[in-house]
Design a protein around this motif. Structure first.
Motif, short mmCIF file in Angstrom:
data_model
loop_
_atom_site.label_atom_id
_atom_site.label_comp_id
_atom_site.label_asym_id
_atom_site.label_seq_id
_atom_site.Cartn_x
_atom_site.Cartn_y
_atom_site.Cartn_z
N GLY A 1 -2.40 14.95 -6.15
CA GLY A 1 -2.59 13.54 -6.46
C GLY A 1 -3.97 12.99 -6.22
O GLY A 1 -4.23 11.83 -6.52
N ASN A 2 -4.91 13.82 -5.69
CA ASN A 2 -6.23 13.24 -5.40
C ASN A 2 -7.30 13.68 -6.39
O ASN A 2 -8.44 13.23 -6.31
CB ASN A 2 -6.66 13.54 -3.97
CG ASN A 2 -7.14 14.97 -3.74
OD1 ASN A 2 -7.11 15.80 -4.64
ND2 ASN A 2 -7.55 15.27 -2.51
N TYR B 1 -10.18 11.74 -7.97
CA TYR B 1 -9.40 10.51 -8.16
C TYR B 1 -9.35 9.69 -6.87
O TYR B 1 -9.70 8.52 -6.85
CB TYR B 1 -7.98 10.84 -8.62
CG TYR B 1 -7.12 9.59 -8.75
CD1 TYR B 1 -7.27 8.75 -9.84
CD2 TYR B 1 -6.21 9.24 -7.77
CE1 TYR B 1 -6.53 7.58 -9.96
CE2 TYR B 1 -5.45 8.08 -7.87
CZ TYR B 1 -5.61 7.25 -8.96
OH TYR B 1 -4.88 6.09 -9.06
N ASP B 2 -8.95 10.31 -5.76
CA ASP B 2 -8.84 9.57 -4.50
C ASP B 2 -8.80 10.58 -3.35
O ASP B 2 -7.74 10.92 -2.84
CB ASP B 2 -7.58 8.71 -4.50
CG ASP B 2 -7.52 7.78 -3.29
OD1 ASP B 2 -8.53 7.66 -2.59
OD2 ASP B 2 -6.44 7.19 -3.06
N ILE B 3 -9.97 11.07 -2.95
CA ILE B 3 -10.07 12.17 -1.98
C ILE B 3 -10.21 11.62 -0.57
O ILE B 3 -10.97 10.68 -0.32
CB ILE B 3 -11.26 13.08 -2.32
CG1 ILE B 3 -11.04 13.74 -3.69
CG2 ILE B 3 -11.46 14.15 -1.25
CD1 ILE B 3 -12.22 14.56 -4.16
N ASP B 4 -9.48 12.23 0.35
CA ASP B 4 -9.60 11.92 1.77
C ASP B 4 -10.86 12.62 2.28
O ASP B 4 -10.86 13.82 2.55
CB ASP B 4 -8.36 12.42 2.51
CG ASP B 4 -8.36 12.02 3.98
OD1 ASP B 4 -9.45 11.90 4.57
OD2 ASP B 4 -7.26 11.87 4.55
N LYS C 1 -12.40 7.17 5.46
CA LYS C 1 -13.26 7.08 4.28
C LYS C 1 -12.63 7.85 3.13
O LYS C 1 -12.13 8.96 3.32
CB LYS C 1 -14.66 7.65 4.60
CG LYS C 1 -15.61 7.65 3.41
CD LYS C 1 -16.02 6.25 3.02
CE LYS C 1 -16.98 6.28 1.84
NZ LYS C 1 -17.34 4.93 1.40
N ARG C 2 -12.70 7.29 1.93
CA ARG C 2 -12.15 7.96 0.76
C ARG C 2 -13.19 8.00 -0.35
O ARG C 2 -14.05 7.13 -0.45
CB ARG C 2 -10.89 7.26 0.27
CG ARG C 2 -9.81 7.10 1.32
CD ARG C 2 -8.47 6.75 0.72
NE ARG C 2 -7.86 7.89 0.04
CZ ARG C 2 -7.15 8.83 0.65
NH1 ARG C 2 -6.98 8.80 1.95
NH2 ARG C 2 -6.61 9.82 -0.04
N VAL C 3 -13.11 9.07 -1.14
CA VAL C 3 -13.94 9.21 -2.33
C VAL C 3 -13.02 8.97 -3.51
O VAL C 3 -12.18 9.81 -3.84
CB VAL C 3 -14.57 10.62 -2.38
CG1 VAL C 3 -15.43 10.77 -3.63
CG2 VAL C 3 -15.39 10.90 -1.14
N ASP C 4 -13.13 7.81 -4.15
CA ASP C 4 -12.12 7.41 -5.13
C ASP C 4 -12.72 6.86 -6.43
O ASP C 4 -12.34 5.78 -6.89
CB ASP C 4 -11.19 6.37 -4.52
CG ASP C 4 -11.92 5.07 -4.16
OD1 ASP C 4 -13.17 5.08 -4.16
OD2 ASP C 4 -11.23 4.06 -3.92
#
Length: 358
Positions: free
Chosen positions: A192-193, A269-272, A297-300
């Protein structure tokens, strides 16, 4: 015969020609490019006339370059040559397409595969299976969207395992480490990420293109689809896609001797990011360098820039590809999955492959 080539970020190049006794005749270059001085157009036509129909792309490009250089040197042109929006290689690609030796998107029907969740190593093994099948003629060009339920790290074929992967982080977060057959960098992928696809095409589709040009050529549809979703995407470097907010995606390729090309892309998409930096050593250094290490922090880029759910993003990508290319829905055959599982057992799950670059 007529061949056309649209230069990524440039202009359309078209070549009309005939073949007599295996030689090019009646060569006529045209397009919406810019060329100075006017007489250079005839020089290019003459340089290509008489070439063998089997002449490789590089040699055709050299004929164009040598012909223009000679015309400049001898004063046959009114001034120095300026080619804007195209180059000698683009002309050569158009010639090869006219001859049927290089193909376009419209020459192929792509099988679209969406097999649902599979183990990470099976996903990597299917890249090899489907690419080998295209090379052997057992399957046509394919676009395959990935789905998975596990945490995984995919490292490039030539990356050092110990330099990329943190064993303690892998154990703590129950991560499967996979070495893929293509080059490029490492990617942390939770279910999902990320959005990932593999595109398997014949070498004729990228005939005459440099590796850098082929990345842009094969990813152009992705940028168009992202644009339709409101993302201001652009090519960055050789194999990345970025937006004003930063990197969105990275691509990798593998070319087989049989003429098949594997091209795949992973989009964030939405990485931890905290978890990623515990699992990937290089991720830790990159995040630290950019001053973005922080709790939660997320890379999204795709989630924040589209406002869409991940599944909706995948649907939009698939819809855009289907609308702009000739496609047919397809499915993995039982024997393909069996072959992939056998490759997992004998290759992708073995320490010899995983640690082949220690």
């Amino acid at each position: 015969m007529r061949g056309e080539y649209k230069v990524p970020g440039g202009k359309l190049v078209a070549v009309d020609l005939a073949v007599e006794d295996d030689r090019l005749v009646d060569v006529r270059l045209s397009g919406d490019f810019f060329l100075e001085p006017d007489e250079a157009l005839e020089v290019i036509d003459r340089a290509l006339t008489g070439a063998a129909a089997s002449t490789p792309t590089g040699e055709l490009a050299r004929r164009v370059t040598d012909g223009l250089d000679e015309a400049e040197r001898t004063g046959a042109l009114a001034g120095p040559v300026a080619m804007v929006g195209f180059d000698a290689r683009a002309v050569a690609v158009a010639v090869r397409r006219a001859l049927g030796l290089a193909t376009t998107w419209d020459d192929h029907t792509f099988e679209v595969l969406r097999p649902g969740p599979l183990p990470p190593r099976t996903l990597a093994a299917l890249d090899q299976v489907l690419t080998e099948e295209l090379a052997s003629g057992e399957r046509g060009p394919t676009l395959r969207f990935w789905e998975w339920d596990e945490r995984a790290v995919f490292i490039g074929s030539f990356q050092s395992y110990r330099n990329e992967v943190d064993e303690e982080g892998v154990a703590a977060h129950d991560v499967t480490v996979v070495r893929r057959i293509s080059g490029g960098g490492a990617m942390f992928m939770e279910a999902g990420n990320c959005v990932t696809f593999s595109l398997v095409v014949p070498g004729s589709l990228v005939d005459g293109l440099s590796f850098e040009q082929s990345y842009a050529f094969l990813d152009r549809w992705v940028l168009d689809a992202l644009g339709a979703m409101g993302v201001e995407a652009r090519f960055s470097g050789m194999n990345d896609v970025a937006s004003p907010a930063g990197k969105i995606a990275g691509s990798a390729q593998k070319r087989l001797a049989g003429g098949a090309v594997l091209h795949h892309m992973t989009m964030a998409y939405d990485i931890d990011a905290d978890k990623m930096t515990q699992v990937l050593r290089i991720g830790r250094e990159k995040m630290s360098d950019k001053g973005t290490r922080s709790a939660n922090k997320r890379v999204d880029p795709l989630r924040s820039q589209t406002g869409m759910a991940r599944d909706a993003v995948v649907e939009e990508l698939a819809r855009h590809f289907v609308e702009h290319h000739r496609t047919e829905e397809s499915a993995l055959r039982p024997e393909e999955l069996a072959r992939a599982e056998e490759l997992v057992r004998t290759k992708f799950a073995t320490p010899e492959w995983l640690h082949r670059v220690p």
